[in-house]
Design a protein around this motif. Sequence first.
Motif, short mmCIF file in Angstrom:
data_model
loop_
_atom_site.label_atom_id
_atom_site.label_comp_id
_atom_site.label_asym_id
_atom_site.label_seq_id
_atom_site.Cartn_x
_atom_site.Cartn_y
_atom_site.Cartn_z
N PHE A 174 32.23 78.51 20.32
CA PHE A 174 32.10 77.07 20.06
C PHE A 174 31.29 76.87 18.79
CE2 PHE A 174 32.15 77.33 24.80
CZ PHE A 174 33.32 76.64 25.03
N PHE A 182 27.81 79.62 19.12
CA PHE A 182 27.95 80.27 20.42
C PHE A 182 29.16 81.18 20.35
CE2 PHE A 182 29.84 80.74 24.56
CZ PHE A 182 28.77 80.93 25.42
N VAL A 288 38.09 70.37 18.30
CA VAL A 288 37.09 69.63 19.07
C VAL A 288 37.40 68.13 19.07
CG1 VAL A 288 34.65 68.95 19.13
CG2 VAL A 288 35.28 71.35 18.69
N ARG A 292 36.21 64.69 21.07
CA ARG A 292 34.93 64.09 20.71
C ARG A 292 34.72 64.34 19.23
NH1 ARG A 292 29.31 66.18 23.48
NH2 ARG A 292 28.03 64.49 22.66
N GLU A 296 29.24 65.24 16.23
CA GLU A 296 28.50 64.88 17.45
C GLU A 296 28.48 66.07 18.42
OE1 GLU A 296 29.88 60.97 18.97
OE2 GLU A 296 29.86 61.92 20.95
N PHE A 297 29.64 66.72 18.59
CA PHE A 297 29.72 67.89 19.46
C PHE A 297 28.82 69.00 18.96
CE2 PHE A 297 31.53 72.10 20.23
CZ PHE A 297 31.62 72.12 21.62
N ARG A 299 26.15 68.89 17.08
CA ARG A 299 24.73 68.59 17.29
C ARG A 299 24.35 68.79 18.76
NH1 ARG A 299 25.81 64.20 13.90
NH2 ARG A 299 25.84 62.79 15.68
N SER A 300 25.28 68.43 19.65
CA SER A 300 24.97 68.60 21.09
C SER A 300 24.90 70.08 21.46
CB SER A 300 25.98 67.84 21.95
OG SER A 300 27.18 68.58 22.13
N MET A 301 25.70 70.92 20.79
CA MET A 301 25.59 72.37 21.00
C MET A 301 24.21 72.86 20.58
SD MET A 301 28.32 73.77 22.39
CE MET A 301 27.77 75.46 22.14
N ALA A 303 21.47 71.25 20.52
CA ALA A 303 20.44 70.80 21.47
C ALA A 303 20.44 71.66 22.73
CB ALA A 303 20.66 69.32 21.83
N MET A 304 21.64 72.03 23.20
CA MET A 304 21.71 72.87 24.39
C MET A 304 21.10 74.25 24.11
SD MET A 304 25.00 73.78 26.81
CE MET A 304 25.41 72.05 27.03
N ILE A 305 21.42 74.79 22.96
CA ILE A 305 20.89 76.11 22.58
C ILE A 305 19.37 76.05 22.47
CG2 ILE A 305 20.80 77.76 20.66
CD1 ILE A 305 23.86 77.09 20.27
N ARG A 306 18.87 74.99 21.85
CA ARG A 306 17.41 74.90 21.70
C ARG A 306 16.72 74.64 23.03
NH1 ARG A 306 18.45 72.66 16.08
NH2 ARG A 306 18.50 70.55 16.90
N ALA A 307 17.39 73.93 23.93
CA ALA A 307 16.81 73.74 25.28
C ALA A 307 16.68 75.08 25.99
CB ALA A 307 17.67 72.77 26.09
#
Lengths: 369, 369
Positions: A174, A182, A288, A292, A296-297, A299-301, A303-307
């Motif tokens: 992704f 990813f 993608v 979406r 936007e997608f 950036r959301s990836m 955020a998930m990786i950093r979380a």
Amino acid sequence: MEGNAIIQADALRAFVAAVFERAGLAPGPASDAADVLVWANLRGVDTHGVRNLKPLYINLIDQGRIDARARCTVEYETPLTARVDGGGGLGLANACWGMRLAMEKARQSGIGLVAMRHSHHFGAAGYYPWMALQQDLIGIGLTGRFAARGAEIGVVPTFAAVPMFSTNPISIAFPTAEEPPFLLDMATSITPYNRVKMYQELGRILPLGWGMDDQGQPATDPAVVRRLYPLGGSREMGGHKGYGLAMVVEVLCAGLSGEWCDGHDEDDRCFEGYAQTHDAHFFGAIRVDLFRPLEEFKRSMDAMIRALHAAPKEPGQERIYVAGEIEHETEQERRRKGIPLPANVVADLQELSRRFDVPLALGEAKAGP
Amino acid sequence: MEGNAIIQADALRAFVAAVFERAGLAPGPASDAADVLVWANLRGVDTHGVRNLKPLYINLIDQGRIDARARCTVEYETPLTARVDGGGGLGLANACWGMRLAMEKARQSGIGLVAMRHSHHFGAAGYYPWMALQQDLIGIGLTGRFAARGAEIGVVPTFAAVPMFSTNPISIAFPTAEEPPFLLDMATSITPYNRVKMYQELGRILPLGWGMDDQGQPATDPAVVRRLYPLGGSREMGGHKGYGLAMVVEVLCAGLSGEWCDGHDEDDRCFEGYAQTHDAHFFGAIRVDLFRPLEEFKRSMDAMIRALHAAPKEPGQERIYVAGEIEHETEQERRRKGIPLPANVVADLQELSRRFDVPLALGEAKAGP
């Protein structure tokens, strides 16, 4: 160790491409194949890199089992899909061709899925989804093999006594914005067989639970391990899931491409006339923005990786990794410092250098790889 | 055991649908949701059957957390894909709606992929690919949840100290000719959490290696296991692959649907403003004839399944199973003999029967389930 060397990626790529050309490949496929192998070494996936050049690919070309001049042909096609005959050619080059076709269909139609039969070992599965990432597409790369009458080496289905699947890897990628992409690249066995062979070359013992000897007894000596457990291991620990995933990969590759087909009644490996005689692959590319907005997608990836990075760690661990991250960091380092090669691989490359009269620009490694 | 009962599938389905209607669902969604739960029981997947009707679904409707009157709405659409808002409704009904949309797109365009946000627990993932099988389509069903700040219960990523993913299952199905269809339905953890809870209800101890207590210590008492290992278990045994697959499921479900999104800055579960507040799903349907004639493919599936059946067995084993096969046989048996229900589930259903004034036609079980 004595005989270890280091080589810059560009020099190694030029060497491998030249060797493939001298072995009979056209310049385009030779260059593609070199990219796949050197990418694996850059990413630290040394099991699937130039280590296999001589003993696997050149050897099979020498034996006439890989047709160096083969071309891919489309047997059936829709705007979204294709079924391709790999012509018995080099899997590394075939797979680049197949993935490009999937990506072209995705750019034009949104989704591209390509199933390829009549091919050979395609190296690191992760390379093909990585190609898709270069165009911000979701990428999928699979390769599968099934031995209807059992094989000497491979993955043993739950409750069976013989290997029937290859390690049938799954790779999915992704795109991300700032974080490394990813990129999952996993055998559906606990370990790929190439790692068993590399442990043997390096004189290392395997962890208990990766494989069995040819009597089905658990074994840790890489010289005797021929049978691999599916991901999960025993039935109680979910081994049937690894076996199930291996079969999903098999059906998408060999089932959809028609590699697994009847008409093989004369072949003693057949079952009810069905057999798989060559490797089969499956490539997917998905835009993608069918779902979406891309940015936007991405950036959301991030955020998930950093979380995941920020989560509390298991005692004794300093980092939580996301699939493809270690390989990304190895790639950055090896692009700067060069690719370390162990002595046995150096010896193979030097032999190819002499045989094909292609210069090899090795440096001496300061420390072991 | 005392209080065990047996019930015919049709009677159970009518009961569950009536309960959902009395709880506020429209007749169509209530009937769909009943089909999903009773299918799980018919297939022997009792962890995901009517066992969850009262404590999970009706309870969440009672609490107002599931909106019984919600409707699905398409937020973005192409001929191949859709992004759907599940309206905070019952996941069982939402998921049937989403899978039907994917199948309709596949019939018209060849492939249909639907990502759904703002939903709830959708039951057995395998039901949705099974819907696709009824039209000879390849089917995919996934559901994913990610806790950016960690959760009390769930799957612990490799090297992390807290659960961050739900058991994010993968289900994929391929049609067959005469053999039972291939239907893989697997949590990306070693075990689904519902099985831990069922072991607790049945007074059983878990195998070592499935889960940890809330201090991260390996545990076998289902009453204290809150944290699950990803498929593979430890890093050495490939646990990073189960974790990687959990993240693939997460991205396809919550990433593509936009469930994992920013704007949650006021939510203390958010990370950099991102959070997932509801379950997200992903459904796929693919026409086989985009690649190969359907009947030819189905016959080749039969041959692969029979080749697996015919393989030599591990000592002590009499059969090699293919994904979905045990469940298929249980379904045949339970369609004849009825569905066995343990005492605690019977008590729940009887309570719902009294509360909603819906008759429940139970028979007494001769033997334990």
